[in-house]
Design an enzyme around this catalytic site. Structure first.
Site, PDB file in Angstrom:
ATOM      1  N   ASP A 189      -9.191  -1.523 -11.899  1.00 24.45           N
ATOM      2  CA  ASP A 189      -8.385  -1.747 -10.700  1.00 24.45           C
ATOM      3  C   ASP A 189      -9.107  -2.711  -9.756  1.00 24.45           C
ATOM      4  O   ASP A 189      -9.868  -3.562 -10.218  1.00 24.45           O
ATOM      5  CB  ASP A 189      -8.118  -0.392 -10.020  1.00 24.45           C
ATOM      6  CG  ASP A 189      -6.741  -0.322  -9.371  1.00 24.45           C
ATOM      7  OD1 ASP A 189      -6.533  -1.031  -8.368  1.00 24.45           O
ATOM      8  OD2 ASP A 189      -5.884   0.432  -9.857  1.00 24.45           O
ATOM      9  N   HIS A 252      -6.289  -0.458  -3.283  1.00 15.79           N
ATOM     10  CA  HIS A 252      -5.511   0.176  -4.342  1.00 15.79           C
ATOM     11  C   HIS A 252      -6.382   1.003  -5.281  1.00 15.79           C
ATOM     12  O   HIS A 252      -6.044   2.131  -5.654  1.00 15.79           O
ATOM     13  CB  HIS A 252      -4.795  -0.942  -5.104  1.00 15.79           C
ATOM     14  CG  HIS A 252      -3.800  -0.522  -6.113  1.00 15.79           C
ATOM     15  ND1 HIS A 252      -4.107  -0.308  -7.428  1.00 15.79           N
ATOM     16  CD2 HIS A 252      -2.466  -0.313  -6.010  1.00 15.79           C
ATOM     17  CE1 HIS A 252      -3.019   0.002  -8.108  1.00 15.79           C
ATOM     18  NE2 HIS A 252      -2.006   0.013  -7.267  1.00 15.79           N
ATOM     19  N   SER A 436       2.002   2.840 -10.040  1.00 15.10           N
ATOM     20  CA  SER A 436       0.543   2.885  -9.897  1.00 15.10           C
ATOM     21  C   SER A 436       0.066   4.264  -9.506  1.00 15.10           C
ATOM     22  O   SER A 436      -1.024   4.691  -9.887  1.00 15.10           O
ATOM     23  CB  SER A 436       0.080   1.905  -8.819  1.00 15.10           C
ATOM     24  OG  SER A 436      -0.111   0.623  -9.320  1.00 15.10           O
TER      25      SER A 436
END
Length: 614
Positions: A189, A252, A436
């Site tokens: 990520d 994120h 996600s």
């Protein structure tokens, strides 16, 4: 530093983790707004980033496969000429040249083309290289993005996604049996914020695999130890590709890592689903996203394979989570990397994507040998943004966004208030929605299952067995998705998956031994079925016509159905054995009970869909 002002206004943030698992725990109401971010979807299929890069794989046994860089570059530059790009432009810009970047862990070569090429020009170069008889495949090194939808500025209660009866993953009873201890979960990520006070206690330093300093925001193109999230903000629109928006940093990777293994029972913040698992952060996404070549190498490295120029990973992951994606079907290098990871025993979990489209059109969602995860809302129905289709294996909570309000519209985890660098704000918590957020719920469930088996002295499941287990134990959708938008067999159920994994196989001769079958939900299409022999089950009501159908794909499948026991080719209640994959069994007066449905190949079938309707 932690945003202490936010803590004063919201005392829940400091006690929430300690109250999880207690029936009737209440959350304080807070009205302070959190930053709202616009939805981030996949980049267009032709998004090639700021650098024109190509991945070339040569056929085994050819001179080119064993050749030196000089010969390979000569061939690639000749392809530039055939594509009409070997001369200077009318404005005096130098003619493009092909340079050698590195050899990938998959065995392919990464090349870079100098100058600014349009997507159409780069595609011409790729096609010319691919036409070389010595070349097995040539692909553009495309960008992938983190998959997210905006967070909401208000929250009162958190983490419905663990325990809500309709939309949750049934975490609380699962925690009585397993917490993921001893299992390494790699998070590919944007990296993490390693000093967040609620980041996983059990975390490894990880590695930064980004080889473009523009993307990484580091001084050089070199890969480096550690996985610090430098921020993925874009200060101006169109910086990444035509139409790309200006936006702040997402943080994120930290949010996704929190769902897997955020600190729990520490009287701070929120909880992780497999909170005793070990997080291995691998940074592959930065400004504008991340290149497929870097992601492929990261998959190999995280799973214990060798990548030149990087020290071998001493802590291979049993699970990889990729909450990322881009337009286009699965490319060769990503598939080779995934196949290698699976061969080493690593289960690969990926997000389906947020474009309300067929997941077959996105990568890595469309790759083989992965568990592709769709997103559901707090009511258990499909999230409006979730990709769907035969490639989706099952679903998990992703949040419905503003349609479900706060907190039910979002998945809540740790984060950061800064909009640029990791020194521009304060540590915090916020909600996001997207596939996600759904994918790490499944990755964490895999960690719970493998940890429970290890604690019981049992061998870990293979990736294929893990996928079958999760699909078989998924909870039926409380709200059935539209028939033309299937999102797998149901919602991942952590407790049911652990229970089934720990249950010894029963004796088929025992009257109480139920066949091992994947349950079907009424009117929910389960696509992407391949193999030679698969068993499904459907719980029918009495008196209403029951129709079971298969269709699509290739090969030849036969359909056998029996009430209460697994059918065979000689013992069945009904069958359909036409040539091809279009089979229908209709039972006009079914009994109440479980019907078992066998799909048998003649000798095999691929990408078949099956559905039961009553």
């Amino acid at each position: 530093m932690m945003d202490k002002h936010a803590f004063r206004r919201n005392p829940l943030a400091a006690v929430m983790a300690a109250t999880l698992g207690l029936a009737g725990a209440q959350a304080a109401q807070a009205a302070d707004p959190l930053p709202v971010r616009e939805p981030l979807h996949a980049a267009p299929a032709d998004a090639q980033g700021t650098a024109a890069r190509l991945i070339v794989r040569y056929k085994d046994g050819t001179a080119a496969a064993a050749g030196d860089r000089t010969a390979k570059l000569a061939a690639a530059n000749a392809a530039l000429g055939r594509a009409g790009l070997a001369t200077a432009t009318a404005r005096g810009a130098a003619a493009p040249q092909v340079g050698y970047v590195r050899r990938l862990g998959t065995g392919a070569d990464l090349l870079r083309v100098s100058g600014k090429l349009t997507p159409a020009q780069l595609e011409r170069v790729r096609a010319e290289i691919a036409a070389d008889p010595a070349v097995k495949s040539a692909s553009i090194d495309r960008l992938k993005q983190p998959l997210l939808v905006p967070n909401d500025p208000y929250y009162a209660t958190y983490q419905w996604h663990y325990s809500n009866a309709a939309g949750g993953v049934n975490a609380q009873p699962a925690w009585d049996k397993a917490q993921g201890e001893g299992v390494v979960v790699a998070i590919l990520d944007t990296g993490i914020l390693p000093d967040h006070p609620d980041i996983a206690v059990s975390k490894l330093a990880g590695y930064d695999f980004i080889t473009d300093s523009f993307v990484s925001r580091r001084p050089t193109d070199d890969r480096v130890p550690g996985a610090l999230d430098y921020g993925d903000w874009n200060p101006v629109a169109d910086e990444c590709y035509a139409g790309s928006p200006a936006r702040g940093s997402s943080w994120h990777g930290s949010h996704v890592s929190g769902t897997v293994a955020e600190n729990t029972n520490n009287a701070v913040g929120m909880a992780g689903l497999a909170y005793k698992a070990t997080v291995l952060p691998v940074r592959v996404l930065g400004r504008c996203g991340g290149y497929s070549s870097d992601i492929a190498d990261a998959i190999i490295w995280a799973s214990g394979g060798h990548v030149d120029g990087v020290p071998d990973n001493a802590n291979p992951a049993e699970v990889i989570n990729m909450s990322l994606g881009g337009g286009g079907s699965c490319d060769d290098e990503t598939q080779v990397a995934i196949d290698g990871a699976v061969s080493r025993g690593t289960t690969v979990v990926v997000a389906a994507g947020n474009d309300a489209d067929d997941a077959a059109n996105y990568s890595p969602a469309s790759c083989n040998n992965v568990i592709t995860v769709g997103a559901t809302r707090i009511n258990g129905g499909i999230a409006s943004y979730s990709n769907y289709g035969a490639k989706v294996d099952l679903s998990a909570p992703g949040g419905g966004g503003s349609a479900d309000g706060n907190p039910g519209g979002y998945v809540w985890q740790l984060g950061y208030t800064g909009t640029t660098t990791p020194t521009s704000g304060a540590y915090s918590y916020f909600g996001m929605a997207g596939t996600s957020m759904a994918s790490p719920h499944v990755a964490a469930t895999v960690a719970l299952v493998q940890g429970a088996l290890a604690a019981a002295g049992s061998a870990p499941l293979t990736p294929a067995a893990v996928e079958a287990l999760l699909k078989q134990t998924a909870r039926p959708f409380p709200v059935a998705p539209p028939a033309n938008k299937p999102i797998g067999t149901g919602i991942v159920d952590a407790n049911a998956a652990i229970d089934k994994a720990l249950t010894p196989p029963c004796d088929p001769g025992d009257d109480d031994c139920a066949p091992d079958a994947t349950p079907l939900t009424n009117k929910v299409v389960v696509g992407g079925q391949s193999g030679g022999d698969q068993l499904f089950s459907f719980t029918a009501a009495a008196g209403q016509v029951l129709t079971i159908m298969t269709y699509g794909g290739s090969g030849d499948v036969s359909l056998y159905v029996s009430l209460g026991e697994a059918p065979t080719t000689t013992a069945f209640d009904a069958k359909s054995t036409r040539t091809g994959n279009s089979e229908t069994v209709r039972i006009t007066a079914p009994s109440a009970g479980t019907y078992y449905i066998r799909l048998l190949g003649n000798p095999s079938y691929t990408n078949v869909s099956v559905v039961a309707r009553q």
